[in-house]
Design a protein around this motif. Structure first.
Motif, PDB file in Angstrom:
ATOM      1  N   LYS A 219       0.748  -1.297  -0.057  1.00  0.00           N
ATOM      2  CA  LYS A 219       0.107  -0.025  -0.129  1.00  0.00           C
ATOM      3  C   LYS A 219       1.046   1.173  -0.099  1.00  0.00           C
ATOM      4  O   LYS A 219       1.841   1.320   0.980  1.00  0.00           O
ATOM      5  CB  LYS A 219      -0.941  -0.050   1.314  1.00  0.00           C
ATOM      6  CG  LYS A 219      -1.747   1.088   1.302  1.00  0.00           C
ATOM      7  CD  LYS A 219      -2.898   1.242   0.155  1.00  0.00           C
ATOM      8  CE  LYS A 219      -4.162   2.088   0.523  1.00  0.00           C
ATOM      9  NZ  LYS A 219      -4.986   2.422  -0.729  1.00  0.00           N
ATOM     10  N   LEU A 220       0.586   2.178  -0.951  1.00  0.00           N
ATOM     11  CA  LEU A 220       1.216   3.369  -0.901  1.00  0.00           C
ATOM     12  C   LEU A 220       0.455   4.298   0.028  1.00  0.00           C
ATOM     13  O   LEU A 220      -0.614   4.723   0.225  1.00  0.00           O
ATOM     14  CB  LEU A 220       1.208   4.271  -2.209  1.00  0.00           C
ATOM     15  CG  LEU A 220       2.139   3.475  -3.269  1.00  0.00           C
ATOM     16  CD1 LEU A 220       1.757   4.052  -4.806  1.00  0.00           C
ATOM     17  CD2 LEU A 220       3.410   3.705  -2.960  1.00  0.00           C
ATOM     18  N   VAL A 221       1.367   4.973   0.839  1.00  0.00           N
ATOM     19  CA  VAL A 221       1.014   6.228   1.885  1.00  0.00           C
ATOM     20  C   VAL A 221       1.472   7.495   1.539  1.00  0.00           C
ATOM     21  O   VAL A 221       2.586   7.489   1.303  1.00  0.00           O
ATOM     22  CB  VAL A 221       1.226   5.477   3.356  1.00  0.00           C
ATOM     23  CG1 VAL A 221       0.902   6.621   4.370  1.00  0.00           C
ATOM     24  CG2 VAL A 221       0.603   4.192   3.600  1.00  0.00           C
ATOM     25  N   MET A 222       0.425   8.278   1.528  1.00  0.00           N
ATOM     26  CA  MET A 222       1.033   9.692   1.155  1.00  0.00           C
ATOM     27  C   MET A 222       2.008   9.994   2.422  1.00  0.00           C
ATOM     28  O   MET A 222       1.891  10.158   3.383  1.00  0.00           O
ATOM     29  CB  MET A 222      -0.309  10.696   1.252  1.00  0.00           C
ATOM     30  CG  MET A 222       0.055  12.232   1.256  1.00  0.00           C
ATOM     31  SD  MET A 222       0.861  12.361  -0.693  1.00  0.00           S
ATOM     32  CE  MET A 222      -0.542  12.211  -1.672  1.00  0.00           C
ATOM     33  N   GLY A 223       3.231  10.633   1.646  1.00  0.00           N
ATOM     34  CA  GLY A 223       4.157  11.075   2.545  1.00  0.00           C
ATOM     35  C   GLY A 223       4.181  12.336   2.680  1.00  0.00           C
ATOM     36  O   GLY A 223       3.420  13.219   2.493  1.00  0.00           O
TER      37      GLY A 223
END
Length: 244
Positions: A219-223
């Motif tokens: 899962k990509l998480v907003m950094g």
């Protein structure tokens, strides 16, 4: 002694208070792009080494249980003397000797963490501006999906070149993300991914790629665009600005 997690952590977005979390901070690289006789993790960023600033972020996070710093074998004493001892960290264990590649270094760290760890976060030693909200978002995503990475959407147009350096194609920018750290995984999943890579003779530039090889979703998480990796002299100048 490590502090016990409490129900107050729920307000910070983490409810699995019985899970044990280990952080592997990768700082064994040579850092040749900095063009300095001092390796990047040990360069001073205002009042302390870059690596110490990075450790601070996880030392102060209420749900992190242990921190392992992975450094070049030749730098173990330097790390102890300049990075760890002056700040009396409570969660940091003995530094771990790195390998010839980042992948080998992380695997060395995996073999050194406590047996009862549930989740592992891997973070760059020279990425000192990570914030709690991103750490918690990555932990929550890993708890739900098994694996997560901090990342930001690419701002620039990206070109893919052929072997002669002519443009081959222009991918859709809306689908491109620039990966950062932390990358967080269920421990058993990350161990399996590394062992499979060793078995297959595969080398990757980040841990997420190894998990992807298993066919598992990441899962990509907003950094954050401020969560920079200090790699060049220009990055160091920017970091001094961000620190204020």
């Amino acid at each position: 002694m490590i502090e016990t997690k409490s129900d107050t952590d729920k307000s910070l977005g983490w409810t699995l208070t019985n899970s044990k979390i280990s952080v592997l901070i990768a700082a064994a690289g040579q850092g040749s792009r900095m063009e300095s006789s001092i390796k990047k993790p040990y360069l001073m960023l205002n009042d302390k080494p870059i690596l110490s600033h990075t450790i601070d972020r996880f030392e102060q996070n209420s749900v992190i249980d242990e921190i392992l710093v992975i450094v070049n074998a030749a730098d173990l004493d330097t790390c102890r003397k300049n990075v760890l001892m002056p700040y009396q960290y409570k969660k940091v264990r003995e530094p771990v000797s790195g390998g010839n590649t980042r992948q080998e270094s992380v695997f060395n760290g995996l073999r050194s963490i406590s047996d009862d760890v549930d989740y592992v976060a891997v973070h760059d030693g020279v990425r000192p501006f990570i914030k709690d909200d991103i750490i918690f978002a990555c932990l929550n995503a890993a708890a739900k999906y098994g694996a997560s990475v901090s990342a930001v959407p690419v701002k620039e147009t990206i070109k893919i070149a052929n072997v002669d350096n002519f443009i081959d194609q222009t991918p859709d920018r809306d689908q491109l993300w620039r990966v950062q750290t932390p990358q967080v995984f269920r421990k058993s999943l990350l161990v399996e991914a590394h062992r499979k890579a060793i078995q297959d003779g595969i080398s990757a530039t980040d841990d997420a790629a190894l998990v992807e090889r298993l066919g598992m979703p990441v899962k990509l998480v907003m950094g954050s665009y401020k969560n920079i990796k200090i790699t060049t002299k220009e990055d160091l100048l920017l970091a001094k600005t961000l620190l204020w």
